[in-house]
Motif scaffolding. Structure first.
Motif, PDB file in Angstrom:
ATOM      1  N   TRP A 211     -30.434  33.201 -16.084  1.00 16.94           N
ATOM      2  CA  TRP A 211     -29.935  32.228 -17.055  1.00 16.94           C
ATOM      3  C   TRP A 211     -30.840  32.127 -18.268  1.00 16.94           C
ATOM      4  O   TRP A 211     -30.446  31.591 -19.294  1.00 16.94           O
ATOM      5  N   VAL A 212     -32.081  32.637 -18.128  1.00 17.30           N
ATOM      6  CA  VAL A 212     -33.064  32.439 -19.192  1.00 17.30           C
ATOM      7  C   VAL A 212     -32.635  33.075 -20.518  1.00 17.30           C
ATOM      8  O   VAL A 212     -32.643  32.391 -21.552  1.00 17.30           O
ATOM      9  N   PRO A 213     -32.249  34.370 -20.523  1.00 14.97           N
ATOM     10  CA  PRO A 213     -31.831  34.948 -21.811  1.00 14.97           C
ATOM     11  C   PRO A 213     -30.691  34.158 -22.448  1.00 14.97           C
ATOM     12  O   PRO A 213     -30.699  33.900 -23.663  1.00 14.97           O
ATOM     13  N   LEU A 214     -29.743  33.762 -21.631  1.00 12.07           N
ATOM     14  CA  LEU A 214     -28.602  32.981 -22.121  1.00 12.07           C
ATOM     15  C   LEU A 214     -29.079  31.675 -22.741  1.00 12.07           C
ATOM     16  O   LEU A 214     -28.665  31.297 -23.839  1.00 12.07           O
ATOM     17  N   ALA A 215     -29.964  30.992 -22.010  1.00 12.64           N
ATOM     18  CA  ALA A 215     -30.459  29.699 -22.474  1.00 12.64           C
ATOM     19  C   ALA A 215     -31.214  29.855 -23.787  1.00 12.64           C
ATOM     20  O   ALA A 215     -31.088  29.031 -24.697  1.00 12.64           O
ATOM     21  N   LEU A 216     -31.990  30.943 -23.887  1.00 13.85           N
ATOM     22  CA  LEU A 216     -32.776  31.163 -25.106  1.00 13.85           C
ATOM     23  C   LEU A 216     -31.870  31.364 -26.305  1.00 13.85           C
ATOM     24  O   LEU A 216     -32.132  30.845 -27.388  1.00 13.85           O
ATOM     25  N   LEU A 217     -30.777  32.124 -26.100  1.00  8.28           N
ATOM     26  CA  LEU A 217     -29.879  32.376 -27.222  1.00  8.28           C
ATOM     27  C   LEU A 217     -29.077  31.136 -27.577  1.00  8.28           C
ATOM     28  O   LEU A 217     -28.799  30.875 -28.744  1.00  8.28           O
ATOM     29  N   TRP A 218     -28.714  30.373 -26.593  1.00  4.73           N
ATOM     30  CA  TRP A 218     -27.896  29.181 -26.851  1.00  4.73           C
ATOM     31  C   TRP A 218     -28.709  28.030 -27.407  1.00  4.73           C
ATOM     32  O   TRP A 218     -28.302  27.324 -28.309  1.00  4.73           O
ATOM     33  N   PHE A 219     -29.856  27.796 -26.785  1.00  4.94           N
ATOM     34  CA  PHE A 219     -30.606  26.576 -27.103  1.00  4.94           C
ATOM     35  C   PHE A 219     -31.918  26.852 -27.824  1.00  4.94           C
ATOM     36  O   PHE A 219     -32.614  25.922 -28.207  1.00  4.94           O
ATOM     37  N   GLY A 220     -32.291  28.125 -27.958  1.00  5.95           N
ATOM     38  CA  GLY A 220     -33.556  28.434 -28.602  1.00  5.95           C
ATOM     39  C   GLY A 220     -34.731  28.030 -27.743  1.00  5.95           C
ATOM     40  O   GLY A 220     -34.571  27.705 -26.555  1.00  5.95           O
ATOM     41  N   GLN A 221     -35.904  28.024 -28.351  1.00  2.51           N
ATOM     42  CA  GLN A 221     -37.110  27.646 -27.605  1.00  2.51           C
ATOM     43  C   GLN A 221     -37.191  26.122 -27.533  1.00  2.51           C
ATOM     44  O   GLN A 221     -37.933  25.492 -28.268  1.00  2.51           O
ATOM     45  N   SER A 222     -36.410  25.537 -26.630  1.00  2.51           N
ATOM     46  CA  SER A 222     -36.353  24.072 -26.625  1.00  2.51           C
ATOM     47  C   SER A 222     -36.328  23.526 -25.200  1.00  2.51           C
ATOM     48  O   SER A 222     -36.152  24.266 -24.242  1.00  2.51           O
ATOM     49  N   GLU A 223     -36.517  22.214 -25.112  1.00  4.77           N
ATOM     50  CA  GLU A 223     -36.434  21.544 -23.812  1.00  4.77           C
ATOM     51  C   GLU A 223     -35.045  21.716 -23.212  1.00  4.77           C
ATOM     52  O   GLU A 223     -34.882  21.798 -21.989  1.00  4.77           O
ATOM     53  N   ALA A 224     -34.052  21.750 -24.093  1.00  2.00           N
ATOM     54  CA  ALA A 224     -32.678  21.873 -23.618  1.00  2.00           C
ATOM     55  C   ALA A 224     -32.492  23.185 -22.863  1.00  2.00           C
ATOM     56  O   ALA A 224     -31.819  23.238 -21.826  1.00  2.00           O
ATOM     57  N   ALA A 225     -33.113  24.260 -23.369  1.00  2.00           N
ATOM     58  CA  ALA A 225     -33.025  25.550 -22.696  1.00  2.00           C
ATOM     59  C   ALA A 225     -33.601  25.451 -21.291  1.00  2.00           C
ATOM     60  O   ALA A 225     -33.029  25.943 -20.306  1.00  2.00           O
ATOM     61  N   MET A 226     -34.735  24.771 -21.208  1.00  2.61           N
ATOM     62  CA  MET A 226     -35.422  24.593 -19.926  1.00  2.61           C
ATOM     63  C   MET A 226     -34.512  23.829 -18.940  1.00  2.61           C
ATOM     64  O   MET A 226     -34.321  24.218 -17.804  1.00  2.61           O
ATOM     65  N   LEU A 227     -33.977  22.738 -19.456  1.00  2.41           N
ATOM     66  CA  LEU A 227     -33.120  21.887 -18.625  1.00  2.41           C
ATOM     67  C   LEU A 227     -31.906  22.675 -18.137  1.00  2.41           C
ATOM     68  O   LEU A 227     -31.517  22.607 -16.974  1.00  2.41           O
ATOM     69  N   PHE A 228     -31.337  23.443 -19.062  1.00  5.45           N
ATOM     70  CA  PHE A 228     -30.153  24.229 -18.734  1.00  5.45           C
ATOM     71  C   PHE A 228     -30.431  25.175 -17.568  1.00  5.45           C
ATOM     72  O   PHE A 228     -29.650  25.248 -16.613  1.00  5.45           O
ATOM     73  N   VAL A 229     -31.549  25.862 -17.640  1.00  9.61           N
ATOM     74  CA  VAL A 229     -31.880  26.824 -16.581  1.00  9.61           C
ATOM     75  C   VAL A 229     -32.045  26.117 -15.239  1.00  9.61           C
ATOM     76  O   VAL A 229     -31.535  26.573 -14.210  1.00  9.61           O
ATOM     77  N   VAL A 230     -32.734  24.980 -15.247  1.00  6.09           N
ATOM     78  CA  VAL A 230     -32.955  24.266 -13.980  1.00  6.09           C
ATOM     79  C   VAL A 230     -31.629  23.758 -13.408  1.00  6.09           C
ATOM     80  O   VAL A 230     -31.356  23.898 -12.208  1.00  6.09           O
ATOM     81  N   VAL A 231     -30.805  23.194 -14.260  1.00  9.47           N
ATOM     82  CA  VAL A 231     -29.522  22.673 -13.768  1.00  9.47           C
ATOM     83  C   VAL A 231     -28.666  23.808 -13.203  1.00  9.47           C
ATOM     84  O   VAL A 231     -28.091  23.694 -12.115  1.00  9.47           O
ATOM     85  N   MET A 232     -28.630  24.916 -13.919  1.00  9.36           N
ATOM     86  CA  MET A 232     -27.843  26.057 -13.439  1.00  9.36           C
ATOM     87  C   MET A 232     -28.388  26.593 -12.122  1.00  9.36           C
ATOM     88  O   MET A 232     -27.644  27.063 -11.273  1.00  9.36           O
ATOM     89  N   GLY A 233     -29.709  26.537 -11.982  1.00  8.23           N
ATOM     90  CA  GLY A 233     -30.319  27.040 -10.750  1.00  8.23           C
ATOM     91  C   GLY A 233     -30.036  26.131  -9.560  1.00  8.23           C
ATOM     92  O   GLY A 233     -30.014  26.572  -8.416  1.00  8.23           O
ATOM     93  N   THR A 234     -29.840  24.843  -9.813  1.00  6.90           N
ATOM     94  CA  THR A 234     -29.688  23.869  -8.730  1.00  6.90           C
ATOM     95  C   THR A 234     -28.226  23.635  -8.369  1.00  6.90           C
ATOM     96  O   THR A 234     -27.853  23.536  -7.196  1.00  6.90           O
ATOM     97  N   LEU A 235     -27.425  23.546  -9.410  1.00 12.24           N
ATOM     98  CA  LEU A 235     -26.064  23.032  -9.298  1.00 12.24           C
ATOM     99  C   LEU A 235     -25.214  23.756  -8.258  1.00 12.24           C
ATOM    100  O   LEU A 235     -24.618  23.135  -7.376  1.00 12.24           O
ATOM    101  N   TRP A 236     -25.159  25.064  -8.348  1.00 15.40           N
ATOM    102  CA  TRP A 236     -24.164  25.816  -7.572  1.00 15.40           C
ATOM    103  C   TRP A 236     -24.426  25.752  -6.078  1.00 15.40           C
ATOM    104  O   TRP A 236     -23.504  25.577  -5.294  1.00 15.40           O
ATOM    105  N   SER A 237     -25.690  25.887  -5.716  1.00 12.50           N
ATOM    106  CA  SER A 237     -25.975  25.828  -4.278  1.00 12.50           C
ATOM    107  C   SER A 237     -25.714  24.429  -3.740  1.00 12.50           C
ATOM    108  O   SER A 237     -25.335  24.251  -2.583  1.00 12.50           O
ATOM    109  N   LEU A 238     -25.895  23.434  -4.606  1.00 14.71           N
ATOM    110  CA  LEU A 238     -25.636  22.060  -4.181  1.00 14.71           C
ATOM    111  C   LEU A 238     -24.140  21.830  -3.969  1.00 14.71           C
ATOM    112  O   LEU A 238     -23.728  21.163  -3.013  1.00 14.71           O
ATOM    113  N   ILE A 239     -23.330  22.397  -4.852  1.00 19.91           N
ATOM    114  CA  ILE A 239     -21.874  22.293  -4.675  1.00 19.91           C
ATOM    115  C   ILE A 239     -21.469  22.931  -3.351  1.00 19.91           C
ATOM    116  O   ILE A 239     -20.733  22.339  -2.563  1.00 19.91           O
TER     117      ILE A 239
END
Lengths: 268, 256
Positions: B106-134
């Protein structure tokens, strides 16, 4: 069909009326005719046992009376009202313990009481304790469910079913998974409780002796499709002992009829 | 209890001793394998000048935010896929597929979408957690014996009451193990994100690790790894272990 001669002189108001109930099940490979034109009247305060081999639709019938399933044809009325969903006056007790493992024994008995309006917490608690006392398990009320034996679990399930004060108790092979000795104790308990708190009880079992021991009437089902085959009134005095000779005589007679049609079905 | 503690302490002391002996044997350059003492030295100095605390704080804050958000979205979605066949066939399949995707992807995607930002970081963590939790929630709800629901229905429980008083508690063991797994995934994702996303809004443990590598400071790399492992252990022992012990007591041996 109706050979009922009630030993007890009770008002003959029909608590449950089933008329021409039929039910089919569609599975991926089979079309099962579970119940075929079942009509039955059960009086207020009567103890009726439904007996038959597995697959005769007796549990399905119980689920229909409970309102958990719907008949494809025919009607079910309780106190004159059509049954189309589970109602507060008809509680069900299941074969395997359906107690909730996330609650304590007391919590389980309180579950149904909390769904009744107009009772204070203290009243509910008092009621729960009363019924746990009745089944002899008050000192286990703070235990967890998994700490209880099979017989104790079914006692709790009985207390849970009785506590909200239903007028009809539906029991689906409640003692099927228990050992013989525990079962015999529970036969005593259930008769004692029934004589104290007159409930209308519909009891499903495949054990003929059990049915004769408990029922005012034993209704024999035959499978494929599930039909009422015969009815037997059991005019034995209570409390009944499952090992008594009189009881065995009734059981043998019913067993003979049951064997007869099971064999004819296998042969045919 | 004391003997268990003793055995465990002996084991870890032994591990450090072996490490020390390997360093002493000088098989590898100390640049590649620093001694336990130099790692300790690094940890002490990093603790004293505050970088370690700050990095830990930044990382844990990101972790909690991402993990919390993952639970907040994942739990209801899992309940949804468990209760509706349509959702199961759509969101459920999506979750099943994306769950197998390593979170670093998810990191390359996050970098292109959100740039070098906290949002990119958050996005990666949420994506990493969300699916297995579902998936875990969906599984949990589906494995509830149907008899619980039927028993509850005959006692007059319907709709929301059935969900809150029967289905959720019955699924709790599965939810907890799903959340535990989600926590592990959140950690992995965040470390991946922190190593690749270098931003100025906060300097986390992953970035500390990253610069340790850049500077060839092996004592820093190993020191930070130890801190990450210790935080993971602390959370497990303080949060998940008591919950599991409670469930073991309540549910008995068969479910926990």
């Amino acid at each position: 069909m109706f050979t009922t001669e009630h030993s007890q002189a009770r008002p003959q108001a029909s608590k449950l009326v089933l008329e021409h109930v039929s039910k089919w099940f569609q599975t991926s490979s089979l079309h099962v005719h579970a119940l075929d034109d079942v009509s039955l009247r059960i009086a207020e305060g009567e103890f009726v046992c439904l007996v038959g081999p597995s697959g005769c639709g007796k549990s399905t019938l119980l689920n229909i009376i409970a309102g958990l399933e719907h008949p494809d044809r025919g009607t079910v009325r309780a106190d004159g009202q059509a049954v189309d969903e589970p109602g507060p006056h008809r509680l069900m007790m299941f074969q395997e313990s359906a107690l909730f493992p996330w609650l304590t024994v007391l919590g389980n008995v309180l579950f149904g009481l909390k769904l009744r309006n107009g009772m204070s917490a203290a009243e509910r608690r008092e009621k729960a304790e009363y019924f746990l006392e009745l089944v002899g398990l008050k000192r286990f009320m703070h235990s967890n469910v998994h700490e209880l034996s099979g017989g104790m679990k079914q006692r709790v399930a009985l207390a849970r079913a009785l506590a909200p004060n239903p007028s009809v108790l539906l029991m689906d092979e409640p003692f099927g998974a228990l050992d013989a000795l525990t079962r015999e104790q529970l036969y005593g308990d259930i008769q004692r409780i029934w004589s104290q708190h007159r409930k209308t009880i519909v009891f499903v079992t495949h054990n003929v002796r059990e049915a004769v021991c408990l029922g005012d009437r034993v209704i024999l089902f035959s499978p494929h499709p599930g039909r009422i085959r015969e009815e037997f009134a059991i005019p034995l005095p209570r409390p009944r002992d499952i090992n008594s000779v009189d009881l065995a005589r009734f059981a043998t007679e019913i067993m003979g009829v049951l064997k007869g049609y099971v064999q004819s079905e296998v042969a045919g | 209890m004391i003997t268990r503690w003793l055995a465990a302490s002996l084991f870890f002391v032994g591990l450090v001793v072996v490490w020390h002996l390997v360093v002493k044997a000088q098989i590898w350059s100390p640049l590649l394998l620093p001694s336990p003492l130099s790692v300790l030295d690094y940890l002490r100095s990093a603790a004293e000048d505050g970088t370690l605390w700050e990095a830990t704080l930044v990382t844990v804050r990101r972790l909690l935010m991402g993990y919390g958000l993952g639970i907040l979205i994942g739990l209801p979605l899992g309940l949804l896929t468990a209760s509706s066949r349509w959702c199961h066939d759509t969101i459920g399949i999506l979750a099943l597929g994306l769950q197998t995707l390593p979170s670093v992807c998810w990191v390359p995607l996050a970098l292109l979408w959100f740039g070098q930002s906290e949002a990119a970081m958050l996005f990666v963590v949420v994506m990493g957690t969300l699916w297995s939790l579902i998936i875990a929630t969906d599984n949990g709800v589906r494995t509830i014996p149907p008899i619980y629901r039927r028993a509850a229905r005959t006692m007059g429980s319907t709709g929301l009451h059935t969900w809150t008083h029967v289905i959720l508690p019955a699924a709790l063991p599965f939810l907890i193990s799903g959340m535990k797994q989600g926590w592990a995934f959140a950690w992995r994702s965040l470390m991946a994100a922190e190593i690749y996303v270098t931003i100025l809004s906060g300097f986390g443990l992953g970035q500390l690790l990253h610069y340790g590598r850049e500077l060839h400071a092996m004592d820093q790399v190993i020191g930070v790894i130890i801190v990450i492992v210790l935080i993971g252990l602390a959370v497990d022992k303080s949060l998940f272990a008591p919950t599991e012990r409670f469930m073991y007591r309540r549910w008995g041996t068969e479910r926990a």
